[in-house]
Design a protein around this motif. Sequence first.
Motif, mmCIF file in Angstrom:
data_model
loop_
_atom_site.group_PDB
_atom_site.id
_atom_site.type_symbol
_atom_site.label_atom_id
_atom_site.label_comp_id
_atom_site.label_asym_id
_atom_site.label_seq_id
_atom_site.Cartn_x
_atom_site.Cartn_y
_atom_site.Cartn_z
ATOM 1 N N ALA A 1 3.003 38.818 -14.898
ATOM 2 C CA ALA A 1 2.886 38.655 -13.442
ATOM 3 C C ALA A 1 1.908 37.881 -13.009
ATOM 4 C CB ALA A 1 2.424 40.163 -12.680
ATOM 5 N N LEU A 2 0.647 37.892 -13.779
ATOM 6 C CA LEU A 2 -0.413 36.798 -13.270
ATOM 7 C C LEU A 2 -0.014 35.465 -13.771
ATOM 8 C CD1 LEU A 2 -3.732 38.823 -13.803
ATOM 9 C CD2 LEU A 2 -2.317 38.530 -11.887
ATOM 10 N N LYS A 3 0.831 35.173 -14.956
ATOM 11 C CA LYS A 3 0.909 33.787 -15.339
ATOM 12 C C LYS A 3 2.347 33.282 -14.815
ATOM 13 C CE LYS A 3 -1.341 34.667 -19.727
ATOM 14 N NZ LYS A 3 -1.353 35.166 -20.864
ATOM 15 N N ASP A 4 3.031 34.167 -13.766
ATOM 16 C CA ASP A 4 4.293 33.771 -13.133
ATOM 17 C C ASP A 4 3.889 32.950 -12.164
ATOM 18 O OD1 ASP A 4 7.031 35.686 -11.715
ATOM 19 O OD2 ASP A 4 6.824 33.568 -12.358
ATOM 20 N N PRO A 5 4.418 31.695 -12.005
ATOM 21 C CA PRO A 5 4.125 30.981 -10.802
ATOM 22 C C PRO A 5 4.703 31.347 -9.356
ATOM 23 C CG PRO A 5 5.610 29.718 -12.175
ATOM 24 C CD PRO A 5 5.191 30.602 -13.017
ATOM 25 N N PHE A 6 5.703 32.323 -9.769
ATOM 26 C CA PHE A 6 6.432 32.736 -8.393
ATOM 27 C C PHE A 6 5.958 33.985 -7.914
ATOM 28 C CE2 PHE A 6 9.030 29.135 -8.655
ATOM 29 C CZ PHE A 6 9.401 29.170 -9.910
ATOM 30 N N TYR A 7 4.696 34.441 -8.612
ATOM 31 C CA TYR A 7 4.221 35.890 -8.220
ATOM 32 C C TYR A 7 3.031 35.590 -7.312
ATOM 33 C CZ TYR A 7 1.811 40.413 -8.244
ATOM 34 O OH TYR A 7 1.082 41.168 -7.585
ATOM 35 N N GLU A 8 2.980 36.188 -6.101
ATOM 36 C CA GLU A 8 2.013 36.077 -5.188
ATOM 37 C C GLU A 8 0.936 37.200 -5.356
ATOM 38 O OE1 GLU A 8 4.086 34.914 -1.259
ATOM 39 O OE2 GLU A 8 1.850 35.283 -0.955
ATOM 40 N N LEU A 9 -0.252 37.075 -5.578
ATOM 41 C CA LEU A 9 -1.447 38.047 -5.895
ATOM 42 C C LEU A 9 -1.101 39.373 -4.794
ATOM 43 C CD1 LEU A 9 -2.521 37.668 -8.458
ATOM 44 C CD2 LEU A 9 -4.623 37.154 -7.099
ATOM 45 N N GLU A 10 -1.267 40.400 -5.041
ATOM 46 C CA GLU A 10 -1.258 41.455 -4.287
ATOM 47 C C GLU A 10 -0.022 42.003 -3.647
ATOM 48 O OE1 GLU A 10 -4.206 43.194 -4.529
ATOM 49 O OE2 GLU A 10 -5.345 41.452 -5.322
ATOM 50 N N MET A 11 1.055 41.124 -3.821
ATOM 51 C CA MET A 11 2.281 41.345 -3.248
ATOM 52 C C MET A 11 3.071 42.180 -4.168
ATOM 53 S SD MET A 11 2.974 39.793 -0.308
ATOM 54 C CE MET A 11 1.454 40.193 0.482
ATOM 55 N N PRO A 12 4.088 42.946 -3.441
ATOM 56 C CA PRO A 12 5.041 43.691 -4.554
ATOM 57 C C PRO A 12 5.448 42.926 -5.470
ATOM 58 C CG PRO A 12 5.559 44.226 -2.328
ATOM 59 C CD PRO A 12 4.695 43.094 -2.114
ATOM 60 N N ILE A 13 5.354 43.558 -6.832
ATOM 61 C CA ILE A 13 5.935 42.675 -8.007
ATOM 62 C C ILE A 13 7.315 42.795 -8.245
ATOM 63 C CG2 ILE A 13 5.671 42.714 -10.557
ATOM 64 C CD1 ILE A 13 3.188 44.007 -10.203
ATOM 65 N N ARG A 14 8.003 41.535 -8.284
ATOM 66 C CA ARG A 14 9.294 41.337 -8.467
ATOM 67 C C ARG A 14 9.793 40.598 -9.622
ATOM 68 N NH1 ARG A 14 10.331 44.543 -5.181
ATOM 69 N NH2 ARG A 14 9.952 44.370 -2.833
ATOM 70 N N CYS A 15 8.709 40.605 -10.705
ATOM 71 C CA CYS A 15 8.974 39.973 -11.926
ATOM 72 C C CYS A 15 9.836 40.792 -12.760
ATOM 73 C CB CYS A 15 7.621 39.527 -12.488
ATOM 74 S SG CYS A 15 6.595 38.676 -11.428
ATOM 75 N N GLU A 16 11.177 40.225 -13.128
ATOM 76 C CA GLU A 16 11.834 40.812 -13.839
ATOM 77 C C GLU A 16 11.352 41.093 -15.435
ATOM 78 O OE1 GLU A 16 15.829 39.113 -13.710
ATOM 79 O OE2 GLU A 16 15.977 39.685 -15.460
ATOM 80 N N LEU A 17 10.840 40.075 -15.756
ATOM 81 C CA LEU A 17 10.165 40.094 -17.053
ATOM 82 C C LEU A 17 9.013 41.159 -17.290
ATOM 83 C CD1 LEU A 17 10.648 37.844 -19.209
ATOM 84 C CD2 LEU A 17 8.673 36.887 -18.876
ATOM 85 N N PHE A 18 8.288 41.620 -16.271
ATOM 86 C CA PHE A 18 7.396 42.549 -16.219
ATOM 87 C C PHE A 18 8.141 43.846 -16.454
ATOM 88 C CE2 PHE A 18 3.499 44.754 -16.103
ATOM 89 C CZ PHE A 18 3.323 45.367 -14.768
ATOM 90 N N THR A 19 9.040 44.293 -15.243
ATOM 91 C CA THR A 19 9.791 45.626 -15.539
ATOM 92 C C THR A 19 10.353 45.485 -16.911
ATOM 93 O OG1 THR A 19 11.679 44.277 -14.151
ATOM 94 C CG2 THR A 19 10.157 45.811 -13.008
ATOM 95 N N ASN A 20 11.259 44.659 -17.398
ATOM 96 C CA ASN A 20 11.767 44.616 -18.671
ATOM 97 C C ASN A 20 10.723 45.142 -19.750
ATOM 98 O OD1 ASN A 20 14.297 44.076 -17.749
ATOM 99 N ND2 ASN A 20 14.238 41.846 -18.418
ATOM 100 N N ALA A 21 9.686 44.280 -19.667
ATOM 101 C CA ALA A 21 8.608 44.770 -20.856
ATOM 102 C C ALA A 21 8.254 46.167 -20.599
ATOM 103 C CB ALA A 21 7.473 43.510 -20.624
ATOM 104 N N ILE A 22 8.027 46.617 -19.489
ATOM 105 C CA ILE A 22 7.690 47.970 -19.241
ATOM 106 C C ILE A 22 8.459 48.999 -19.920
ATOM 107 C CG2 ILE A 22 7.127 50.080 -17.771
ATOM 108 C CD1 ILE A 22 5.918 47.890 -15.817
ATOM 109 N N ASP A 23 9.729 48.575 -19.475
ATOM 110 C CA ASP A 23 11.036 49.574 -20.158
ATOM 111 C C ASP A 23 11.028 49.787 -21.831
ATOM 112 O OD1 ASP A 23 13.112 48.684 -17.539
ATOM 113 O OD2 ASP A 23 11.616 50.109 -17.554
ATOM 114 N N ASN A 24 10.990 48.296 -22.118
ATOM 115 C CA ASN A 24 10.682 47.889 -23.568
ATOM 116 C C ASN A 24 9.570 48.900 -24.376
ATOM 117 O OD1 ASN A 24 10.006 46.201 -26.146
ATOM 118 N ND2 ASN A 24 12.204 45.944 -25.592
#
Lengths: 216, 151
Positions: B115-138
């Motif tokens: 999330a933090l290294k993703d340039p398209f993620y705004e801090l304090e906003m809902p996390i919409r990073c696919e990489l993050f959710t995939n990594a959690i499931d994994n």
Amino acid sequence: MSRMATSNILDRPLGRSSGRGGSSSEGSVVSLSAFAYVYSELVQYHQGRAASISELERRLESAGYGVGLKVLELVAYRAKETKRETRLMSILHFVSSSVWKALFGKSADSLERSIDHADEFMIVDYEPITSTFVSVPPDLGQLSADAYVSGIIAGVLDGAGFSARVTAHSVNVEEGEYTKPQGGNVVTGLPARKDKAVFLVKFSQEVLARDAALER
Amino acid sequence: MGFLHLFIVNKSGGLILHRPLGQSAPRIGTNEWLRIGSTFHSLHAIAAEASPVKLPGNKNSAGADDGIEEIRGGGLILKCLQTRTGVKFVITAEPGTSDLDAVLREIYVLYSDCALKDPFYELEMPIRCELFTNAIDNLIEKVESGGFKTR
């Protein structure tokens, strides 16, 4: 005149070597995280000033272009090649192995020629570091965060006299296409990526004509 | 291993992620989640005041705000990791699930990576990073199959 710096500046490792415990043969090591944060800021900076997706990609490409010009000179010098590349295939091999090794520590995963177009080539990288941590939101659709690397490639090719248009694309990886080590990225611990970066290189007509003339 | 839910609360109390981690996790509606997030945020802060032991500056040894770390119920364990920046990672699981602390720390690492290294993620906003959710499931899959070793 000082007798200290007798080593040629071009032979010295890039970046500051830590100097304290003796010479570092590989040059200093920068953490992937540090690079990722700086690159993330670069992308955000350009995104704030670009009006569209293609403009953002163009900005990233021009940011990488200057790097490409300089990398070409440095890598060619360090490879101690006495002749510069004049043939298409050899400059492409130079990019996909020497330049990639100098920038990313490994050679590009594959170099392919397009079947449909004679002037198009593809350089494939399964784990580009510019998009390791990037999740492109669905409203930005086709944007590839690796546009910076396509700018580097374009800079190298232009500097070597082979003008080309280079674009970055994210293509889905097919099952069994690439055997990932331990089912995931060893460095970051993230699960294996579902897409690979394909850099499409389209040479201009005069480069192809010149190469065909040299063939004879 | 019975992981139930993961939710992440930002420093102002807003919910930025909620995710079911297993089949036994009950379905909770989005509004309900927002309520849970802000309620937990307030309770976490109040607990530090109500505690018989007061830490200097209300900050624990990790430099993060003191507050609720664990809630044990009859059918539930809830664990919270509060970071220095005020982000709270909360995980719920069935009793008897082990390694919750290690999993929480690992999720924190994944957050800082994806999330933090993703340039398209705004801090304090809902996390919409696919990489993050995939990594959690994994990660949850790896823990459940027993293949997880702490770093």
